[in-house]
Design a protein around this motif. Structure first.
Motif, PDB file in Angstrom:
ATOM      1  N   ILE A  47       6.019  49.010  74.722  1.00 57.60           N
ATOM      2  CA  ILE A  47       5.438  47.993  75.607  1.00 57.60           C
ATOM      3  C   ILE A  47       5.508  46.619  74.951  1.00 57.60           C
ATOM      4  O   ILE A  47       5.906  45.629  75.574  1.00 57.60           O
ATOM      5  CB  ILE A  47       3.977  48.359  75.959  1.00 57.60           C
ATOM      6  N   PHE A  48       5.127  46.553  73.662  1.00 54.86           N
ATOM      7  CA  PHE A  48       5.127  45.266  72.966  1.00 54.86           C
ATOM      8  C   PHE A  48       6.542  44.702  72.851  1.00 54.86           C
ATOM      9  O   PHE A  48       6.766  43.502  73.040  1.00 54.86           O
ATOM     10  CB  PHE A  48       4.508  45.419  71.572  1.00 54.86           C
ATOM     11  N   ASN A  49       7.507  45.548  72.561  1.00 54.23           N
ATOM     12  CA  ASN A  49       8.881  45.088  72.378  1.00 54.23           C
ATOM     13  C   ASN A  49       9.579  44.744  73.688  1.00 54.23           C
ATOM     14  O   ASN A  49      10.571  44.008  73.687  1.00 54.23           O
ATOM     15  CB  ASN A  49       9.692  46.141  71.615  1.00 54.23           C
ATOM     16  N   THR A  50       9.075  45.243  74.784  1.00 57.22           N
ATOM     17  CA  THR A  50       9.677  44.895  76.076  1.00 57.22           C
ATOM     18  C   THR A  50       8.935  43.753  76.769  1.00 57.22           C
ATOM     19  O   THR A  50       9.543  42.939  77.455  1.00 57.22           O
ATOM     20  CB  THR A  50       9.714  46.107  77.024  1.00 57.22           C
ATOM     21  N   GLN A  51       7.602  43.681  76.578  1.00 57.29           N
ATOM     22  CA  GLN A  51       6.824  42.643  77.257  1.00 57.29           C
ATOM     23  C   GLN A  51       6.527  41.439  76.364  1.00 57.29           C
ATOM     24  O   GLN A  51       6.044  40.406  76.829  1.00 57.29           O
ATOM     25  CB  GLN A  51       5.510  43.235  77.776  1.00 57.29           C
ATOM     26  N   LYS A  52       6.777  41.597  75.049  1.00 60.26           N
ATOM     27  CA  LYS A  52       6.689  40.491  74.088  1.00 60.26           C
ATOM     28  C   LYS A  52       5.288  39.885  73.982  1.00 60.26           C
ATOM     29  O   LYS A  52       5.133  38.718  73.645  1.00 60.26           O
ATOM     30  CB  LYS A  52       7.682  39.370  74.465  1.00 60.26           C
ATOM     31  N   GLN A  53       4.250  40.675  74.281  1.00 63.10           N
ATOM     32  CA  GLN A  53       2.888  40.175  74.128  1.00 63.10           C
ATOM     33  C   GLN A  53       1.892  41.322  74.088  1.00 63.10           C
ATOM     34  O   GLN A  53       2.186  42.422  74.554  1.00 63.10           O
ATOM     35  CB  GLN A  53       2.521  39.223  75.277  1.00 63.10           C
ATOM     36  N   ILE A  54       0.721  41.057  73.493  1.00 62.78           N
ATOM     37  CA  ILE A  54      -0.383  42.007  73.470  1.00 62.78           C
ATOM     38  C   ILE A  54      -1.312  41.657  74.630  1.00 62.78           C
ATOM     39  O   ILE A  54      -1.675  40.490  74.795  1.00 62.78           O
ATOM     40  CB  ILE A  54      -1.170  41.927  72.139  1.00 62.78           C
ATOM     41  N   THR A  55      -1.699  42.620  75.415  1.00 61.80           N
ATOM     42  CA  THR A  55      -2.563  42.342  76.565  1.00 61.80           C
ATOM     43  C   THR A  55      -3.830  43.187  76.512  1.00 61.80           C
ATOM     44  O   THR A  55      -3.792  44.348  76.135  1.00 61.80           O
ATOM     45  CB  THR A  55      -1.828  42.645  77.888  1.00 61.80           C
ATOM     46  N   SER A  56      -4.935  42.587  76.934  1.00 61.27           N
ATOM     47  CA  SER A  56      -6.215  43.286  76.839  1.00 61.27           C
ATOM     48  C   SER A  56      -6.528  44.136  78.058  1.00 61.27           C
ATOM     49  O   SER A  56      -7.602  44.727  78.130  1.00 61.27           O
ATOM     50  CB  SER A  56      -7.353  42.282  76.618  1.00 61.27           C
TER      51      SER A  56
ATOM     52  N   LYS B 178      -1.739  41.373  86.450  1.00 61.72           N
ATOM     53  CA  LYS B 178      -1.082  40.069  86.512  1.00 61.72           C
ATOM     54  C   LYS B 178      -1.815  39.049  85.650  1.00 61.72           C
ATOM     55  O   LYS B 178      -1.194  38.189  85.014  1.00 61.72           O
ATOM     56  CB  LYS B 178      -1.027  39.586  87.960  1.00 61.72           C
ATOM     57  N   LEU B 179      -3.127  39.157  85.637  1.00 57.15           N
ATOM     58  CA  LEU B 179      -3.935  38.284  84.796  1.00 57.15           C
ATOM     59  C   LEU B 179      -3.589  38.489  83.320  1.00 57.15           C
ATOM     60  O   LEU B 179      -3.401  37.536  82.562  1.00 57.15           O
ATOM     61  CB  LEU B 179      -5.413  38.583  85.052  1.00 57.15           C
ATOM     62  N   ALA B 180      -3.468  39.751  82.923  1.00 55.86           N
ATOM     63  CA  ALA B 180      -3.183  40.084  81.524  1.00 55.86           C
ATOM     64  C   ALA B 180      -1.807  39.586  81.089  1.00 55.86           C
ATOM     65  O   ALA B 180      -1.633  39.143  79.951  1.00 55.86           O
ATOM     66  CB  ALA B 180      -3.283  41.592  81.320  1.00 55.86           C
ATOM     67  N   PHE B 181      -0.832  39.644  81.975  1.00 55.26           N
ATOM     68  CA  PHE B 181       0.528  39.223  81.629  1.00 55.26           C
ATOM     69  C   PHE B 181       0.825  37.787  82.064  1.00 55.26           C
ATOM     70  O   PHE B 181       1.984  37.389  82.121  1.00 55.26           O
ATOM     71  CB  PHE B 181       1.540  40.188  82.243  1.00 55.26           C
ATOM     72  N   GLU B 182      -0.250  37.049  82.395  1.00 54.65           N
ATOM     73  CA  GLU B 182      -0.151  35.631  82.753  1.00 54.65           C
ATOM     74  C   GLU B 182       0.782  35.402  83.934  1.00 54.65           C
ATOM     75  O   GLU B 182       1.519  34.412  83.988  1.00 54.65           O
ATOM     76  CB  GLU B 182       0.285  34.795  81.528  1.00 54.65           C
TER      77      GLU B 182
END
Length: 888
Positions: free
Chosen positions: A239-248, A353-357
């Motif tokens: 997930i991190f390597n494909t979405q390039k961010q940490i989400t809560s 959507k909020l988490a991934f901006e």
């Protein structure tokens, strides 16, 4: 590489890290693809394949899609089983020197899509991770759009069943030995199998602590279940390597034991058409379609999960039943709740959507409008005359602070895009208010200048316009200029075919104030919205908890509505093994033809004198419907739903198995009969005394005696070795003899009324066995040509006349025929011989004897080692012991 242009060098540097993805390389307003990516994309997307000079002798194959409409193209690639890497400019082109820096900002795969056009709003989009360690399998799966996150440990032989239950969109795994097994189920269930995914399991373990606190991970006790730990590591790394961010929004892992839920294999899910139909693969016509009266997408997803994972805990089932009963019996409560739920958006996916901006202002307002309904729902339930519902809702967070933040800050009808302004209320920020007044007054000032200049020049058609090149300008037609002396403060700016355009210092001064104000407003609104989004984001766990409660209430209300409208009853749940259904109905068939047209039926099974029901009767008379309805009623009770019956007492069932219908599996090179035997083998190896087994027409795919022998042996085995509740529909009327031979088996048949040469199927299951199948009558109902029906009847009579099984010579009366004549004595001897031959043919123990003799004949003793000979002799001796001395 030295020959390549700088841009193509940059492309190859990025592409080498994403070989398994199609790279969308941003160039201006387009995403461009090159070389093999371009060839594949042009074919799949049906767009033109062109070429580009890249420094090599041959032009690079190239194709592209517009940036603003890329979603539809990406969707098509994902649907066709490809991953897409989005490569953007990561610095301002105007501020950079030379080549603009680019990098991949996100990888889109079937399990990581966020785009609405690729998502079913009432179905989770799961990404699954599988880690195998010493025959133990760790499974974790997540829907990044909702934050639903689960993990468990299972035995490897249960892997396919677990995948069939979860229905992920994409699977990553660490062990290539799984490839063949996973390939089969991925084809059957349209799952994207990520074959290059074992890389993610070798990455840094610290990924766990980037998403969760150290205390949280320690409480999960992952050190005791390493297969689950490494499954989670692989999943989170992916997930991190494909979405390039940490989400809560991924803030809670639900650890579960698959044994806490009823086990339903892939065959049974398909045969019972739980969430989609067997033929069309559509929701309409399935059990889910009948039950789904949910008003929210969140409720729809949860209902699907309940159907796919029935409970086997009596207390938890009864808790759901009690909640549904309170809503079902209160019409006003049910209708009021439904009315409020209709206005609630998909809070879970808005949180994603909020988490991934990716949430826009319009969606933020939708979140506010959904939160606005929560106090209403809470008040309705708390003020109702209920006991269990009040306990459920009492501590519900109303999220008033989140509501007020969004309500005070965002316009009721904001712009969808972030950079266009028109987002923030003037009352929320004094700076916005001041700038808007300036912008508004500026427009007023422009209008005043236009009116003043008209008065001054006497030219009524004079107008002040605006464009992005020249800003504000005064336009005068050439006809008016002929009789007009241009004022000294007018500066000629542009000549048109029929007009001249001028500017003035005053006009430019006001223009600067207006334009600066508008730009400042847009920048400030964007800044304020990001701040509001971040504040809401910090409360995402609170919002998600509320969303889950709303979904739960929605499912309860849906099942209560279905129970009320379709006249379902509340089932009793027992642990004694008694299955007793009075006037049961098939929920899907009934929904199509109506309750008044459906013929209900009873069933009573237990673990003692009535474990197995042998059901005989004509084709198309309702045997399959009857057996399916028993399965579905049992399953409905286990999800905590009311059931279509007058009354129902349902035992806790650990597994439901069905073998219904026939189909080839040509992709695996298996015939109908092979598929049938494979499924039956799975049932016999996995059923327990607490299982419910449904078998329909076993043995029909082979010769009569082979099929009858297998059917007989299977019923014997279930009765003597397993002891589970079983319904066995068959056309082998000989199986009705089993009732007299074994305790626990009883005969039932479908009632038929004959009227001359015609028959009427009464659809009623009654005690006793049928003696014919009425196949030709069914063919007649299907409107086969009269000549065919007539000829079939003639052939049937001829066959019955010559069939040794139906001849009187096989009856005891024929064999005990008394006569003193030599002729009759010879006839008697012949009859006895024929009966003995028939008995020999139907003797299952003799079949085993023949099997042993055949095995002995095939032994190659000369070429055997002493150890091999001893092992062979030992195996034969054990087989002889198992069938008894009387056979030999």
């Amino acid at each position: 590489m030295k020959k390549l242009t700088p841009m193509m060098k940059q492309y190859f540097e990025i592409k080498k890290n994403y070989e398994d993805s199609i790279l969308f390389f941003r160039l201006g307003d387009f995403y461009e693809m090159f070389f093999e990516d371009a060839i594949v994309a042009s074919r799949v997307l049906e767009i033109a394949l062109t070429g580009k000079n890249c420094g090599l002798e041959e032009r690079a194959p190239m194709c592209g899609v517009p940036y603003h409409s890329s979603n539809s193209y990406i969707s098509k690639l994902i649907e066709n089983g490809y991953k897409v890497a989005i490569c953007e400019q990561v610095e301002d082109a105007s501020a950079s020197k030379g080549l603009v820096k680019r990098d991949v900002v996100r990888i889109i795969s079937p399990g990581t899509v966020m785009e609405e056009n690729l998502l079913d709003n009432k179905k989770n989009n799961y990404l699954m991770s599988i880690y195998v360690d010493n025959n133990k399998v760790g499974i974790s799966y997540v829907d990044i759009t909702t934050g639903d996150f689960y993990a468990t440990s299972i035995e490897e032989n249960n892997l396919v069943e677990e995948i069939a239950k979860i229905q992920p969109k994409e699977i990553i795994y660490n062990d290539n030995s799984l490839s063949e097994k996973l390939e089969k189920i991925s084809i059957l269930n349209n799952i994207f199998l990520n074959k290059e995914s074992n890389y993610y399991y070798s990455l840094d373990e610290d990924i766990l602590y980037k998403y969760f606190s150290k205390e949280y991970i320690e409480n999960l006790r992952l050190s005791d279940i390493l297969e689950v730990k490494y499954s989670l590591i692989g999943l989170l790394n992916y997930i991190f390597n494909t979405q390039k961010q940490i989400t809560s929004n991924l803030n809670n892992i639900s650890m579960y034991n698959s044994k806490d839920y009823m086990s339903i294999d892939m065959f049974t899910r398909v045969n019972l058409e739980l969430t989609e139909t067997l033929r069309s693969k559509q929701k309409k016509g399935s059990l889910l379609y009948v039950l789904d009266k949910t008003n929210t997408a969140m409720g729809g997803r949860l209902l699907r999960k309940w159907i796919e994972q029935p409970l086997i805990n009596k207390e938890k089932i009864e808790e759901r039943l009690n909640l549904i009963e309170e809503i079902k019996d209160n019409f006003t409560l049910r209708e009021d709740i439904c009315e409020e739920l209709k206005n609630i958006y998909d809070i879970e996916r808005l949180c994603g959507k909020l988490a991934f901006e990716k949430i826009n202002p319009k969606e933020m307002v939708s979140l506010k409008e959904s939160i606005e309904k929560i106090p209403n729902i809470k008040n309705i339930l708390l003020n109702s005359d209920t006991k269990y519902i009040k306990n459920l809702i009492n501590g519900l967070d109303e999220l008033k602070d989140i509501y007020l933040l969004i309500d005070n800050s965002l316009l009721e009808e904001p712009s969808i895009t972030l950079k266009d302004g028109n987002i923030i209320k003037s009352s929320f920020d004094e700076r916005i208010k001041t700038l808007r007044e300036l912008s508004t007054n500026g427009t007023y000032l422009i209008k005043n200048i236009e009116n003043r200049e008209k008065e001054r020049t006497g030219i009524k058609s004079l107008k002040i316009g605006f464009n992005k090149v020249f800003g504000y300008y005064i336009e005068i037609t050439k006809a008016n200029l002929k009789q007009f002396e241009i004022p000294n403060n007018y500066i000629r700016k542009q000549t048109l075919s029929n007009a001249e355009r001028f500017i003035t210092d005053e006009l430019k001064e006001i223009e600067e104030k207006i334009l600066n104000a508008e730009e400042k407003i847009k920048d400030l609104e964007y800044e304020l919205f990001v701040d509001i989004r971040n504040k809401v984001y910090k409360n995402i766990d609170r919002i998600q908890k509320v969303a889950k409660t709303i979904a739960y209430i929605d499912v309860l209300t849906s099942l209560a509505k279905v129970a009320y409208e379709n006249n379902y009853c509340k089932p009793s749940i027992n642990t004694s093994g008694e299955l007793n259904i009075i006037d049961g109905r098939h929920p899907v068939v009934e929904s199509i033809i109506g309750e008044e047209n459906f013929v209900p039926n009873d069933i009573k099974l237990n673990t003692g004198d009535f474990k197995i029901g042998i059901i005989t009767g004509p084709n198309m008379a309702g045997k399959s419907t009857y057996m399916r309805q028993v399965s579905l009623i049992s399953l409905l009770a286990h999800i905590g739903s009311f059931v279509p019956a007058e009354s129902a007492d349902i035992p806790i069932v650990d597994r439901i198995f069905t073998r219904v219908g026939a189909s080839d599996d040509l992709s695996q090179g298996q015939s109908t009969f092979m598929v049938e035997m494979t499924e039956v083998s799975h049932i016999l190896k996995n059923a327990t005394k607490n299982s419910l087994v449904i078998l329909d027409e076993i043995g029909r795919g082979t010769s009569t005696f082979d099929g009858l022998s297998l059917a007989w042996a299977i019923v014997e085995y279930i009765n003597e070795k397993i002891g589970c509740k079983t319904l066995f529909a068959t056309h082998y009327h000989e199986l009705t003899e089993l009732e007299d031979k074994f305790k626990g088996i009883k005969n039932y048949c479908v009632a038929v009324e004959e009227r001359g040469e015609d028959i009427i199927f009464l659809r009623k299951i009654i005690r006793g066995g049928a003696d014919q199948s009425y196949g030709i009558h069914v063919a007649k109902l299907a409107d086969l040509p009269f000549e065919v029906i007539k000829r079939a009847n003639e052939i049937l009579k001829d066959l019955e006349k010559n069939d040794i099984v139906n001849k009187n010579i096989c009856s005891e009366a024929a064999i005990t025929y008394q006569s003193s004549s030599n002729e009759n004595k010879e006839l008697k001897q012949e009859l006895v011989k024929e009966k003995n031959d028939l008995d020999e043919q139907l003797s299952f123990s003799n079949i085993e004897k023949e099997s042993i003799l055949k095995e002995i004949k095939l032994l190659n003793i000369i070429n055997m080692t002493p150890i091999e000979a001893m092992n062979a002799l030992y195996n034969i001796q054990n087989k002889v012991k198992s069938i008894g001395d009387d056979v030999l």
